[in-house]
Write an enzyme that holds these catalytic residues in place. Structure first.
Site, mmCIF file in Angstrom:
data_model
loop_
_atom_site.group_PDB
_atom_site.id
_atom_site.type_symbol
_atom_site.label_atom_id
_atom_site.label_comp_id
_atom_site.label_asym_id
_atom_site.label_seq_id
_atom_site.Cartn_x
_atom_site.Cartn_y
_atom_site.Cartn_z
ATOM 1 N N LYS A 1 2.446 11.238 7.091
ATOM 2 C CA LYS A 1 1.611 11.009 8.274
ATOM 3 C C LYS A 1 2.105 11.751 9.526
ATOM 4 O O LYS A 1 1.853 12.932 9.656
ATOM 5 C CB LYS A 1 1.415 9.506 8.473
ATOM 6 N N PHE B 1 0.867 -1.186 0.000
ATOM 7 C CA PHE B 1 0.000 0.000 0.000
ATOM 8 C C PHE B 1 0.897 1.227 0.000
ATOM 9 O O PHE B 1 1.631 1.472 0.949
ATOM 10 C CB PHE B 1 -0.941 0.056 1.211
ATOM 11 N N ASP C 1 9.135 2.860 1.984
ATOM 12 C CA ASP C 1 7.979 3.687 2.319
ATOM 13 C C ASP C 1 7.727 3.517 3.811
ATOM 14 O O ASP C 1 7.211 2.492 4.245
ATOM 15 C CB ASP C 1 6.781 3.241 1.489
HETATM 16 C C1 LIG Z 1 -1.005 6.067 4.277
HETATM 17 C C2 LIG Z 1 0.102 5.534 3.472
HETATM 18 C C3 LIG Z 1 0.445 6.118 2.238
HETATM 19 C C4 LIG Z 1 -0.358 7.223 1.606
HETATM 20 O O1 LIG Z 1 -0.404 8.378 2.371
HETATM 21 P P1 LIG Z 1 -1.535 9.480 2.071
HETATM 22 O O2 LIG Z 1 -1.166 10.627 2.947
HETATM 23 O O3 LIG Z 1 -2.860 8.860 2.427
HETATM 24 O O4 LIG Z 1 -1.460 9.789 0.617
HETATM 25 C C5 LIG Z 1 1.540 5.611 1.572
HETATM 26 N N1 LIG Z 1 2.258 4.590 2.078
HETATM 27 C C6 LIG Z 1 1.949 4.006 3.247
HETATM 28 C C7 LIG Z 1 2.802 2.888 3.761
HETATM 29 C C8 LIG Z 1 0.859 4.438 3.974
HETATM 30 O O5 LIG Z 1 0.524 3.832 5.118
#
Ligand SMILES: *Cc1c(COP(=O)(O)O)cnc(C)c1O
Length: 417
Positions: free
Chosen positions: A259, A145, A230
């Site tokens: 985040k 994700f 990520d």
């Molecule tokens: C939430 C998330 C994203 C996307 O972040 P947004 O601010 O919602 O665009 C990307 N990678 C990971 C691992 C995430 O948990």
């Protein structure tokens, strides 16, 4: 017409009438928050075990972050990158110092940080590695994700994220997560990068086998491939280290953060990377109107300072261990697995007995808010400012809930009058 909602039912009805149905929220209407607590429109209090998917690691309404927000909002909030500001440099310097990387590109949402990483990897392949123009490939993992843009959902393995949104961008190759041999076999001379979550969040808090990240690091070094992680959800203290990759002592070439970087008040993200990677961007290549604005930079810097000065990384490690022990001790027949690191645990529920959604709805009535992921996993991820007493209180509610649902899956405490 006055569109302000009065009761919880009204608020839900108005939201459902006007908002796209792209989420399925729990039936609770939040109107206030402080620290680890949320209050609904009827004044009922809930412990937040979601932390907005790690966006609220520093807790709700942290006084220092609110003060930084207010101070900077009054000073100057948004000017675009057409001009320099006195806030962006100090923020990114701290971020690079923390990650041990050389430079950063500030963005807003997590998906934009990932898009930035993809663009950087492709340009790096062309200009540094010598891959033919527009031929670069990026290897990603099953269950990934990385956000919701069309490019990103195009390389998801989840039908739900992709269905009907194509055509998708080429140039991505999916391999099983946690399998270094499969990754080795997928590398070609055109491979620019491997893009991974060190622990997969939305897939259900999936921890790869020990040694996986170290093996990925070796393969990337041997093949001149970028290792891009990520850590939008796993980073900034969530797993009991500043970054989840530190559990295996590896260092990525590029790192996506977001985040919690926004201190629970704003979207703030960044792609942080090695010099030759971040260096591929030239004026006009890439940008964002709001990316790196002085308000975001001031809040981002304060969030990093708060995590450091309040010892939240250590707290996540210690209380995470405590939470894990307590969850193991529950020995409920409904629990199939407990996994994760730090204050980021997933509780796998036996779907033959009860759905994770039903547990979350029952927990809500008992004053604990969490959310299921993938129908079977309950996420337990409180703000890192939580105390041991507060955490114990939440686990006690969880124990009650699992007991009640084990005896009678359809029974739950009645909604308060
Ligand atoms: C939430 C998330 C994203 C996307 O972040 P947004 O601010 O919602 O665009 C990307 N990678 C990971 C691992 C995430 O948990």
């Amino acid at each position: 017409m006055d569109m302000r909602a009065t009761t919880a039912a009204d608020a839900i009805a108005v939201e459902e009438r006007w908002c796209a149905r792209n989420y399925k929220p729990l039936p609770v209407v939040i109107s206030r928050a402080k620290g680890v607590w949320l209050w609904d429109t009827d004044g009922r209090r809930y412990l937040d075990m979601m932390s907005a998917y790690s966006a609220v690691n520093t807790g709700h309404g942290h006084p220092r972050i609110l003060a930084a927000l207010q101070r900077q909002a009054e000073q100057v909030a948004v000017v675009s990158r057409a001009f320099h500001t006195d806030r962006l440099g100090p923020f990114l310097a701290r971020l690079c110092d923390l990650t041990g990387l050389d430079g950063a590109c500030p963005m807003n949402t997590g998906a934009e940080a990932v898009e930035t990483a993809i663009k950087a990897a492709r340009r790096w392949a062309g200009t540094v590695k010598g891959v033919a123009r527009d031929q670069a490939e990026i290897i990603v993992a099953h269950g990934n994700f990385h956000g919701r843009t069309t490019t990103i959902v195009g390389f998801s393995s989840e039908a739900e994220y992709r269905d009907g949104f194509g055509p998708f961008a080429p140039g991505f190759c999916l391999v099983p997560y946690g399998d270094a041999d499969a990754l080795a076999a997928a590398i070609t001379p055109n491979t620019a990068a491997v893009l991974l979550e060190p622990i997969q969040g939305e897939a259900g808090i999936v921890v790869p086998p020990a040694g996986y990240l170290a093996a990925v690091r070796r393969l990337c070094d041997q093949n001149n491939v970028l290792m891009i992680l990520d850590e939008i959800q796993s980073g900034l203290g969530r797993t009991g280290r500043w970054f989840a990759h530190q559990h295996e002592g590896v260092k990525p070439d590029g790192l996506c953060l977001g985040k919690a970087l926004g201190g629970g008040v704003l979207p703030v993200s960044a792609f942080v990377a090695r010099r030759d990677v971040i260096g591929v961007f030239k004026p006009g290549n890439h940008g964002s109107t709001f990316g790196g604005n002085p308000l975001a930079a001031a809040v981002g810097l304060e969030a990093l300072i708060v995590i450091e000065e309040e010892g939240l990384v250590q707290r996540s490690a210690e209380l995470g261990e405590h939470l894990r022990r307590r969850l193991h001790a529950l020995s409920s027949p409904l629990i199939r697995d407990v996994r994760g690191k730090g204050l980021w645990l997933g509780l796998e529920i036996d779907p033959a007995r009860v759905s994770a959604r039903a547990v979350c709805e029952d927990l809500m009535r008992r004053g604990v808010l969490s959310k299921e992921t993938h129908e079977t996993v309950i996420r337990l991820a409180p703000p890192l400012v939580i105390t041991r007493e507060e955490l114990d209180w939440a686990v006690d509610r969880l124990a009650e809930s699992l007991d009640a649902l084990a005896t009678s899956p359809s029974a739950s405490v009645p909604a308060p009058a």
